[in-house]
Design a protein around this motif. Structure first.
Motif, PDB file in Angstrom:
ATOM      1  N   THR A 182       1.309   0.452  -6.951  1.00  0.00           N
ATOM      2  CA  THR A 182       0.567   1.613  -6.775  1.00  0.00           C
ATOM      3  C   THR A 182      -0.289   2.017  -8.151  1.00  0.00           C
ATOM      4  N   ALA A 183       0.247   1.763  -8.989  1.00  0.00           N
ATOM      5  CA  ALA A 183      -0.405   1.869 -10.471  1.00  0.00           C
ATOM      6  C   ALA A 183      -1.719   0.984 -10.552  1.00  0.00           C
ATOM      7  N   ASN A 184      -1.395  -0.272 -10.220  1.00  0.00           N
ATOM      8  CA  ASN A 184      -2.478  -1.229 -10.285  1.00  0.00           C
ATOM      9  C   ASN A 184      -3.767  -1.106  -9.219  1.00  0.00           C
ATOM     10  N   LEU A 185      -3.332  -0.486  -8.012  1.00  0.00           N
ATOM     11  CA  LEU A 185      -4.296  -0.107  -7.176  1.00  0.00           C
ATOM     12  C   LEU A 185      -5.053   0.993  -7.686  1.00  0.00           C
ATOM     13  N   LEU A 186      -4.675   2.003  -8.244  1.00  0.00           N
ATOM     14  CA  LEU A 186      -5.140   3.337  -8.830  1.00  0.00           C
ATOM     15  C   LEU A 186      -5.945   2.675 -10.159  1.00  0.00           C
ATOM     16  N   ASP A 187      -5.576   1.794 -10.754  1.00  0.00           N
ATOM     17  CA  ASP A 187      -6.497   1.365 -11.886  1.00  0.00           C
ATOM     18  C   ASP A 187      -7.681   0.798 -11.456  1.00  0.00           C
ATOM     19  N   ALA A 188      -7.619   0.151 -10.161  1.00  0.00           N
ATOM     20  CA  ALA A 188      -8.732  -0.609  -9.681  1.00  0.00           C
ATOM     21  C   ALA A 188      -9.721   0.462  -9.059  1.00  0.00           C
ATOM     22  N   LEU A 189      -9.074   1.396  -8.515  1.00  0.00           N
ATOM     23  CA  LEU A 189      -9.882   2.671  -7.806  1.00  0.00           C
ATOM     24  C   LEU A 189     -10.773   3.411  -8.983  1.00  0.00           C
ATOM     25  N   ALA A 190      -9.959   3.664 -10.033  1.00  0.00           N
ATOM     26  CA  ALA A 190     -10.601   4.218 -11.275  1.00  0.00           C
ATOM     27  C   ALA A 190     -11.972   3.465 -11.672  1.00  0.00           C
ATOM     28  N   LEU A 219     -10.644   4.688   0.773  1.00  0.00           N
ATOM     29  CA  LEU A 219      -9.303   4.355   0.467  1.00  0.00           C
ATOM     30  C   LEU A 219      -8.406   3.650   1.555  1.00  0.00           C
ATOM     31  N   VAL A 220      -8.690   3.651   2.773  1.00  0.00           N
ATOM     32  CA  VAL A 220      -8.255   2.708   3.830  1.00  0.00           C
ATOM     33  C   VAL A 220      -8.113   1.314   3.357  1.00  0.00           C
ATOM     34  N   THR A 259      -8.981  -0.037   0.071  1.00  0.00           N
ATOM     35  CA  THR A 259      -8.796  -0.108  -1.188  1.00  0.00           C
ATOM     36  C   THR A 259      -7.567   0.342  -1.566  1.00  0.00           C
ATOM     37  N   PHE A 260      -6.540   1.134  -0.990  1.00  0.00           N
ATOM     38  CA  PHE A 260      -5.295   1.704  -1.354  1.00  0.00           C
ATOM     39  C   PHE A 260      -4.378   1.726  -0.257  1.00  0.00           C
ATOM     40  N   ALA A 261      -4.578   2.416   1.020  1.00  0.00           N
ATOM     41  CA  ALA A 261      -3.824   2.919   1.948  1.00  0.00           C
ATOM     42  C   ALA A 261      -3.425   1.438   2.753  1.00  0.00           C
ATOM     43  N   TYR A 262      -3.994   0.540   2.868  1.00  0.00           N
ATOM     44  CA  TYR A 262      -3.656  -0.743   3.291  1.00  0.00           C
ATOM     45  C   TYR A 262      -2.995  -1.783   2.333  1.00  0.00           C
ATOM     46  N   PRO A 263      -3.615  -1.976   1.284  1.00  0.00           N
ATOM     47  CA  PRO A 263      -3.099  -2.971   0.283  1.00  0.00           C
ATOM     48  C   PRO A 263      -1.756  -2.738  -0.153  1.00  0.00           C
ATOM     49  N   LEU A 264      -1.132  -1.460  -0.401  1.00  0.00           N
ATOM     50  CA  LEU A 264      -0.041  -1.056  -1.103  1.00  0.00           C
ATOM     51  C   LEU A 264       0.948  -1.543   0.216  1.00  0.00           C
ATOM     52  N   LEU A 267     -12.247   5.900   5.022  1.00  0.00           N
ATOM     53  CA  LEU A 267     -11.929   7.220   4.164  1.00  0.00           C
ATOM     54  C   LEU A 267     -12.382   7.203   2.952  1.00  0.00           C
ATOM     55  N   PRO A 268     -13.757   7.657   2.853  1.00  0.00           N
ATOM     56  CA  PRO A 268     -14.587   7.553   1.722  1.00  0.00           C
ATOM     57  C   PRO A 268     -14.433   8.700   0.794  1.00  0.00           C
TER      58      PRO A 268
END
Length: 411
Positions: A130-138, A146-147, A149-154, A405-406
């Protein structure tokens, strides 16, 4: 009364309203699936629990009905999706559809991967991913989807690591899963064939070089005890676990974000007391759980459901989203209330009920809690990049999901 078409545009566009209307008309109604298959639609909470909790009366496999008098809704679904006969059994003959001793055997083989202790031990890894994905989002260009870049990859990363799918192959699983839930007959046959071939290849690799994962353990059991798990069952098990293990969680996370942004009062409660997050995930699963219906059941004898006589051999569709909004069970059921508590423990039937209760429910709850808490803490000013009415929803049965989900998630 005219049978309700469960695939009508109106039902697909707003299943909560559509099934809610049916629930208040009668406890059980006749409907059709794929425009032709007759089913009995069960929408009220007590009746849904009664059906799911009685596998002897309501079987998962139509072959369990005496006299083979049931129409196989699953097979008709395969035909509608264009699944070739030589591949259909990989989706039909799964742990989800098994009954009796066969279901017990399959569930026992995989349940060790989803024990409370095993799931708890996974939490640090879930937090790390989760932390790694949030770093990438930032660091990403805004807005982000979000679908994707985050909701699916986790969840796809977590379940693939647990099962034993190599990292290099996980992007393919995301795409295959998306094709399968699309019900597109022009794409599903190719995707399913590629999935089966891939799993057979991974099984061969695990036989040659075992690892610390569920697939290696299943291969070991197969080789040690022979008749415990066939090759077809191995493939089917992996398909079931990986697809179910990420689709539901991905759409729970994305839909929960939409719901919480639309209910800032609930979000403020969570910010004031992060200890409310576990209960919030339970309430979100009740209120906006993405799985619309349980798998079709088949009446093994003449029976009454909610006082309505249902003949033996009938196909029965228990509707989870309707049961979870039943005012007979919940006060003000359409209100999102993260402090809501049930006398029945979890209370809702979003993960099913009875012997076929979702194996991965504890993992899904944990992933949802970790993901949502970390996301809202990291990006407290996160907002939708479009108006809520502009979000595009998939028009397919089974799963209520947003296609994209933009969001603007600038720190």
């Amino acid at each position: 009364m005219t049978a309700t078409d469960l695939m009508s545009p109106e039902m697909l566009a707003n299943p909560y309203t559509g099934y809610g209307r049916l629930r208040e008309q009668a406890p059980v109604l006749q409907g059709t699936f794929l425009g032709r298959t007759p089913v009995w639609v069960v929408t009220r909470y007590a009746d849904v629990r009664a059906v799911l909790g009685d596998p002897e009366t309501f079987a998962n496999d139509p072959a369990s009905v005496p006299g083979n008098s049931a129409v196989d809704v699953r097979q008709q679904g395969m035909e509608a999706m264009g699944v070739p006969a030589d591949l259909a059994h990989y989706l039909i003959d799964s742990i989800i559809s098994a009954d009796g001793a066969d279901h017990t055997r399959l569930r026992k083989l995989v349940s060790r991967a989803f024990t409370v202790r095993r799931v708890a031990n996974l939490r640090p890894r879930v937090e790390e991913i989760t932390a790694n994905l949030l770093d990438a989002l930032a660091a990403a260009e805004q807005p982000v989807d979000l679908v994707e870049t985050f909701a699916y990859p986790l969840p796809i990363t977590v379940i693939c690591e647990l099962v034993g799918i190599p990292e290099a192959d996980r992007a393919g699983w995301h795409e295959w899963g998306r094709v399968l839930v699309s019900m597109d007959p022009t794409r599903i046959p190719t995707a399913l064939r590629e999935m089966v071939e891939h799993v057979l290849d991974v099984i061969a690799r695990r036989r040659a070089q075992p690892a610390d994962d569920l697939l290696s353990e299943l291969v070991r059991v197969q080789e040690a005890e022979g008749d415990r798990l066939s090759d077809d069952e191995l493939v089917t098990m992996v398909l079931s676990l990986v697809i179910a293990g990420h689709e539901t969680t991905a759409h729970l996370v994305s839909r929960a974000v939409i719901a919480l942004l639309a209910h800032p009062d609930q979000l403020e409660l969570l910010r004031a007391d992060p200890g409310l997050w576990p209960g919030a995930v339970t309430e979100l699963m009740r209120r906006i759980g993405p799985v619309q219906s349980a798998s079709t059941r088949y009446a093994t004898r003449d029976v009454e459901i909610g006082g309505v006589p249902v003949p033996a051999g009938s196909a029965i569709q228990p509707v989870l989203v309707s049961a979870n909004s039943d005012p007979r069970e919940y006060a003000d059921p359409d209100r999102l209330d993260i402090t809501r508590r049930s006398e029945r423990g979890e209370g809702h039937v979003g993960f099913g009920y009875g012997p076929h209760y979702c194996l991965g429910a504890a993992l899904a709850r944990q992933e949802g809690e970790v993901a949502l808490r970390a996301l809202f803490e990291r990006f407290p000013d996160m907002r939708l990049a479009v108006e809520p009415g502009e979000l595009e929803w998939a028009k397919s049965p089974g799963m209520r999901r947003v296609l994209a989900l933009p969001l603007v998630v600038e720190p």
